[in-house]
Design an enzyme around this catalytic site. Structure first.
Site, PDB file in Angstrom:
ATOM      1  N   GLY A  17      35.418  56.712 -33.990  1.00  0.00           N
ATOM      2  CA  GLY A  17      34.034  57.116 -33.817  1.00  0.00           C
ATOM      3  C   GLY A  17      33.593  58.067 -34.907  1.00  0.00           C
ATOM      4  N   PHE A  18      32.373  58.546 -34.791  1.00  0.00           N
ATOM      5  CA  PHE A  18      31.789  59.435 -35.800  1.00  0.00           C
ATOM      6  C   PHE A  18      32.628  60.692 -36.000  1.00  0.00           C
ATOM      7  CE2 PHE A  18      28.569  63.068 -35.824  1.00  0.00           C
ATOM      8  CZ  PHE A  18      28.657  63.265 -37.188  1.00  0.00           C
ATOM      9  N   VAL A  64      41.075  52.733 -23.197  1.00  0.00           N
ATOM     10  CA  VAL A  64      41.881  53.719 -22.482  1.00  0.00           C
ATOM     11  C   VAL A  64      41.610  53.733 -20.985  1.00  0.00           C
ATOM     12  CG1 VAL A  64      42.210  55.219 -24.467  1.00  0.00           C
ATOM     13  CG2 VAL A  64      40.228  55.583 -22.964  1.00  0.00           C
ATOM     14  N   LEU A  83      38.645  62.212 -27.735  1.00  0.00           N
ATOM     15  CA  LEU A  83      37.237  62.201 -28.122  1.00  0.00           C
ATOM     16  C   LEU A  83      36.540  60.930 -27.648  1.00  0.00           C
ATOM     17  CD1 LEU A  83      38.982  63.508 -30.772  1.00  0.00           C
ATOM     18  CD2 LEU A  83      36.639  63.940 -31.485  1.00  0.00           C
ATOM     19  N   THR A 102      35.254  55.808 -18.743  1.00  0.00           N
ATOM     20  CA  THR A 102      35.943  56.473 -19.858  1.00  0.00           C
ATOM     21  C   THR A 102      36.180  57.939 -19.532  1.00  0.00           C
ATOM     22  OG1 THR A 102      34.945  54.940 -21.438  1.00  0.00           O
ATOM     23  CG2 THR A 102      35.818  57.002 -22.320  1.00  0.00           C
ATOM     24  N   TYR A 155      26.674  60.307 -18.464  1.00  0.00           N
ATOM     25  CA  TYR A 155      27.400  61.043 -19.498  1.00  0.00           C
ATOM     26  C   TYR A 155      27.701  62.464 -19.039  1.00  0.00           C
ATOM     27  CZ  TYR A 155      28.465  62.980 -24.144  1.00  0.00           C
ATOM     28  OH  TYR A 155      29.066  63.597 -25.219  1.00  0.00           O
ATOM     29  N   LYS A 159      31.591  63.846 -18.176  1.00  0.00           N
ATOM     30  CA  LYS A 159      32.229  64.954 -18.888  1.00  0.00           C
ATOM     31  C   LYS A 159      32.553  66.110 -17.948  1.00  0.00           C
ATOM     32  CE  LYS A 159      32.399  63.519 -23.199  1.00  0.00           C
ATOM     33  NZ  LYS A 159      33.698  63.360 -23.903  1.00  0.00           N
ATOM     34  N   TYR A 169      45.062  69.127 -13.888  1.00  0.00           N
ATOM     35  CA  TYR A 169      46.373  68.854 -14.482  1.00  0.00           C
ATOM     36  C   TYR A 169      47.008  70.142 -14.998  1.00  0.00           C
ATOM     37  CZ  TYR A 169      46.754  63.761 -14.333  1.00  0.00           C
ATOM     38  OH  TYR A 169      46.926  62.463 -13.913  1.00  0.00           O
ATOM     39  N   THR A 185      26.089  67.451 -33.148  1.00  0.00           N
ATOM     40  CA  THR A 185      26.785  67.374 -34.428  1.00  0.00           C
ATOM     41  C   THR A 185      26.194  66.232 -35.247  1.00  0.00           C
ATOM     42  OG1 THR A 185      28.825  68.259 -33.485  1.00  0.00           O
ATOM     43  CG2 THR A 185      29.042  66.988 -35.504  1.00  0.00           C
TER      44      THR A 185
END
Length: 329
Positions: A17-18, A64, A83, A102, A155, A159, A169, A185
């Site tokens: 990715g970016f 993933v 990421l 994800t 999103y 997150k 964990y 960013t």
């Protein structure tokens, strides 16, 4: 601070990715071995093409969200940097279920892999966990103001869940973890079609089209050049901090100011016009980076004009749009 090994094997999830591709490049320059994992939903092999001939670099196409038994052998990582996630509103609203999976399944699987190998795990979270903030600037102690059922929730909540899972964990299994909350960013390798403010404005300015500002343009953002963001992320990785730690530029700007700066640098005569604002679009966004400054010794160094100049030069030199590789889930 705890120094990381000079020759670590680092697994970078979302590495095509970016931001991820810049992380891979920086790690290789520092002498590490890198395994880049990406599903290519929004990433592109083009972003890491210059790294493919390096014997210390390996690219693996992998979703993933698949259970660990279905993963190929990735070797024994010393660190796992996660990421992975669609990051622009255009992408996560196009892929809402994939985004949630994800953040949930993908984070759990990468955490399990890190625990299995005793690896340090770094979650790249986001300023979106603060939602449309009632606190300004945003400190890591702020719990946020998020609409859990709005169009941005897939999103934001993915997150927020990923952060909760990472800390679970850490508390229950003693996992060595860190959480970075990354603010806006920008820089080279952003997709021209990803829908975010800066690539939109640059693409419009270079093509002579009007620059479209969503809403009034008075809403604020803090934008950080990608080199600075990567430096902050890797400083957190190398440290013994758990976080969360804000990684962003504390210089607050209106969206309209960003558009005008891009107009000046590109010398375009294109006008700035308003279009309807997005639902749940944050009115103000600016990080308090006291923790990063005092505990990591990090703060951004690239100013807006220089960062935009470099980014515009990259967009102008690109012979074809940098776009994602489509994949059916």
């Amino acid at each position: 601070m705890v120094a990381r090994g000079e020759r670590e094997h680092v697994l970078v999830v979302g590495g095509a990715g970016f931001i991820g591709s810049h992380v891979c490049q920086r790690l290789l320059r520092s002498g590490h071995r890198v395994t880049c994992v990406d599903s290519l939903v929004t990433g592109s092999v083009t972003n890491v093409a210059s790294l493919l001939d390096d014997a210390r670099f390996r690219f693996v196409e992998l979703d993933v969200t698949l259970p660990l038994p279905r993963w190929p052998d990735l070797g024994t990582p010393d660190s796992v940097l996660n990421l992975a996630s669609p990051a622009s509103p255009k992408d996560y609203q196009r892929l809402p279920i994939e985004t949630l999976r994800t953040g949930s399944r993908g984070t759990e699987h990468t955490l399990e892999l890190a625990v299995r190998h005793g690896a340090r795990f770094v979650l790249t979270s986001t300023s979106e966990v603060y939602g449309d903030p009632l606190e300004h600037p945003q400190r890591e102690t702020y719990w946020g103001n998020v609409n859990p059922i709005g169009p941005r929730s897939v999103y934001d909540e993915a997150k927020r869940y990923a952060e909760a899972l990472t800390m679970a964990y850490h508390r229950e299994l003693g996992a060595d973890v860190a959480i970075a909350r990354v603010f806006n960013t920008y820089g080279p390798r952003m997709r021209t079609d990803d829908g975010r403010m800066i690539p939109n404005f640059i693409t419009q300015a270079l093509s002579g089209a009007p620059l479209t500002v969503a809403g009034s343009g008075t809403q604020t953002r803090s934008v950080c050049y990608v080199d600075d963001t990567v430096t902050g992320l890797l400083a957190l990785w190398r440290s013994g901090l758990t976080g969360p730690v804000n990684i962003g530029n504390p210089h607050e700007l209106t969206v309209g100011q960003v558009a005008e700066e891009i107009r000046r640098i590109t010398r375009t005569t294109s006008p700035v016009i308003s279009i309807p604002g997005a639902v749940d679009d944050p009115r103000r966004r600016c990080p308090d980076i006291t923790v990063a400054r005092t505990q990591l010794g990090w703060s951004p160094e690239v100013g807006l004009h220089e960062g935009l100049r470099r980014t515009i030069a990259w967009f102008a030199a690109s012979t074809e749009p940098v776009s994602h590789t489509s994949r059916t889930s």
